[in-house]
Design an enzyme around this catalytic site. Structure first.
Site, short mmCIF file in Angstrom:
data_model
loop_
_atom_site.label_atom_id
_atom_site.label_comp_id
_atom_site.label_asym_id
_atom_site.label_seq_id
_atom_site.Cartn_x
_atom_site.Cartn_y
_atom_site.Cartn_z
N SER A 158 0.78 -1.24 -0.04
CA SER A 158 0.07 0.09 0.06
C SER A 158 1.05 1.37 0.08
O SER A 158 2.03 1.04 0.18
CB SER A 158 -0.85 -0.10 1.41
OG SER A 158 -1.45 1.28 1.66
N TYR A 171 -1.84 -1.52 10.42
CA TYR A 171 -1.91 -1.69 8.73
C TYR A 171 -0.54 -1.22 8.44
O TYR A 171 -0.02 -1.84 7.64
CB TYR A 171 -2.95 -0.77 8.38
CG TYR A 171 -3.41 -1.21 6.83
CD1 TYR A 171 -4.14 -2.07 6.43
CD2 TYR A 171 -2.97 0.07 6.03
CE1 TYR A 171 -4.33 -2.13 5.08
CE2 TYR A 171 -3.29 -0.12 4.59
CZ TYR A 171 -3.93 -1.27 4.02
OH TYR A 171 -4.15 -1.56 2.84
P1 NAD Z 1 -11.86 -6.54 -0.27
O1 NAD Z 1 -12.38 -6.35 1.25
O2 NAD Z 1 -12.51 -6.04 -1.13
O3 NAD Z 1 -11.18 -7.96 -0.56
C1 NAD Z 1 -10.41 -8.48 0.51
C2 NAD Z 1 -10.60 -9.99 0.28
O4 NAD Z 1 -9.63 -10.64 1.19
C3 NAD Z 1 -12.01 -10.41 0.57
O5 NAD Z 1 -12.37 -11.33 -0.32
C4 NAD Z 1 -11.77 -11.29 1.92
O6 NAD Z 1 -12.86 -12.46 2.00
C5 NAD Z 1 -10.64 -11.80 1.82
N1 NAD Z 1 -9.87 -12.19 3.07
C6 NAD Z 1 -9.92 -11.53 4.17
N2 NAD Z 1 -9.23 -12.04 5.17
C7 NAD Z 1 -8.80 -13.37 4.85
C8 NAD Z 1 -8.16 -14.42 5.14
N3 NAD Z 1 -7.88 -14.54 6.44
N4 NAD Z 1 -7.79 -15.41 4.23
C9 NAD Z 1 -8.27 -15.31 3.03
N5 NAD Z 1 -8.73 -14.34 2.64
C10 NAD Z 1 -9.35 -13.40 3.46
O7 NAD Z 1 -10.37 -5.49 -0.10
P2 NAD Z 1 -9.24 -4.98 -1.22
O8 NAD Z 1 -9.39 -3.30 -1.10
O9 NAD Z 1 -9.54 -5.50 -2.66
O10 NAD Z 1 -7.68 -5.07 -0.65
C11 NAD Z 1 -7.12 -6.33 -1.22
C12 NAD Z 1 -5.77 -5.97 -0.65
O11 NAD Z 1 -5.38 -4.84 -1.19
C13 NAD Z 1 -5.55 -5.90 1.06
O12 NAD Z 1 -4.29 -6.35 1.36
C14 NAD Z 1 -5.54 -4.30 1.13
O13 NAD Z 1 -4.73 -4.02 2.39
C15 NAD Z 1 -4.86 -3.92 -0.06
N6 NAD Z 1 -4.93 -2.42 -0.53
C16 NAD Z 1 -6.23 -2.02 -0.72
C17 NAD Z 1 -6.49 -0.43 -0.97
C18 NAD Z 1 -7.74 -0.06 -1.20
O14 NAD Z 1 -7.84 1.17 -1.16
N7 NAD Z 1 -8.73 -0.70 -1.26
C19 NAD Z 1 -5.14 0.32 -1.09
C20 NAD Z 1 -3.98 -0.37 -0.94
C21 NAD Z 1 -3.79 -1.79 -0.43
#
Ligand code: NAD
Length: 276
Positions: A158, A171
């Site tokens: 991130s 985080y």
């Molecule tokens: P999201 O909530 O849409 O998807 C996350 C997925 O992870 C979900 O399907 C959930 O069921 C799964 N998950 C959660 N805990 C789990 C576990 N213990 N084992 C297996 N699966 C699990 O979130 P997103 O925004 O797509 O985030 C995905 C990644 O991107 C994360 O690591 C997040 O930190 C990172 N990220 C997101 C953003 C953002 O702005 N959305 C920015 C930077 C980084």
């Protein structure tokens, strides 16, 4: 973006490869799985949410790709090993791991429950470690020619792998930690054909971010509109959210890149919010 992995035949270098993408039932992981599948990769959609994983796999299959859903809690060592070993047994190995599963919990440090801290580090860091440890033997395995199969490991970092924001101690700590894991793996895996990177998006509108908007508004005492315009997009050059496709295309580019000229790096995809 120009694909370095596409030769004169027009065939992608990831065609026929085997990928595991964690947290791929939703958001960024889902888009990555779809993009890799468009490149001809066989994709295992690994997620806590089995029904969601199966639905994404069905969508990819309906679009002409090759994918399977896989129930996996990335914090459970036995489940991770069983899942990765099962994919390797079914498809002959593992070439790409995208460790993407993640959640967000926001609170000031003095109010952060220890159980929440441990949960955050378990999903983001233990999950990255366990999936990597399970996948590496397949990437290091030598073929008949005595050469390792090789592979690419991408960690979902991130902008918070490089910066801090209030309320996000666990985080920020976890996302910084992924840089250490990736850089160490780059050194260990270099001679065995394994390359690794941390991909670092700015804010992307997914369920993870939508949940934070009212939470941050409450904690910071500002409106939801201000959370979006000031907290989330205030540091960008154009006030625009990064998209799941932006992240997915970057991951595909990195998996297609042909050599360790690119390894151990972090790539910030954020409309200019944090430039390194
Ligand atoms: P999201 O909530 O849409 O998807 C996350 C997925 O992870 C979900 O399907 C959930 O069921 C799964 N998950 C959660 N805990 C789990 C576990 N213990 N084992 C297996 N699966 C699990 O979130 P997103 O925004 O797509 O985030 C995905 C990644 O991107 C994360 O690591 C997040 O930190 C990172 N990220 C997101 C953003 C953002 O702005 N959305 C920015 C930077 C980084």
């Amino acid at each position: 973006m120009v694909s370095t992995g596409t030769g004169s035949s027009g065939k992608s270098s990831i065609e026929g490869k085997v990928a595991v993408v964690t947290g791929a039932a939703s958001g960024i992981g889902k888009a990555i799985a779809q993009e890799l599948a468009r490149g001809g990769t066989i994709v295992a959609i690994a997620d806590l949410n089995q029904a969601g994983a199966d639905a994404v796999a069905a969508e990819i299959t309906a679009a002409g790709g090759h994918a399977v859903g896989l129930a996996m809690d990335v914090t459970d060592e036995d489940a991770v090993n069983a899942g990765i070993n099962g994919v390797a047994a079914q498809f002959g190995g593992i070439d790409i791991l995208v460790s993407n599963a993640g959640i967000q919990i926001v609170n000031p440090v003095e109010q952060f429950a220890y159980a929440d801290w441990k949960k955050m580090l378990a999903i983001h860091l233990d999950g990255a470690f366990l999936t990597t440890k399970a996948a590496l033997p397949y990437m290091y395995a030598e073929g008949a020619d005595g050469k390792p199969r090789g592979g690419t490991v991408i960690y979902m970092g991130s902008v918070h792998s490089h910066l801090a924001s209030p309320l996000k101690s666990a985080y920020v700590t976890a996302k910084h930690g992924l840089l250490g894991l990736s850089r160490t793996l780059a050194k260990e895996g270099g001679k065995r054909g394994v390359r690794t990177h941390v991909v670092c998006p700015g804010f992307v509108r997914t369920p993870l971010v939508d949940k934070q908007i009212p939470e941050q508004a409450r904690e910071l005492g500002i409106s939801e509109e201000e959370v979006v315009s000031r907290v989330m997009l205030g540091g960008t050059v154009d006030g625009i959210f990064t998209t799941v496709e932006d992240v997915a295309q970057t991951v595909r580019f990195l998996t297609e890149f042909p050599s360790a000229a690119l390894t151990g790096q972090s790539f910030v995809i954020s409309h200019g919010w944090h430039m390194q």
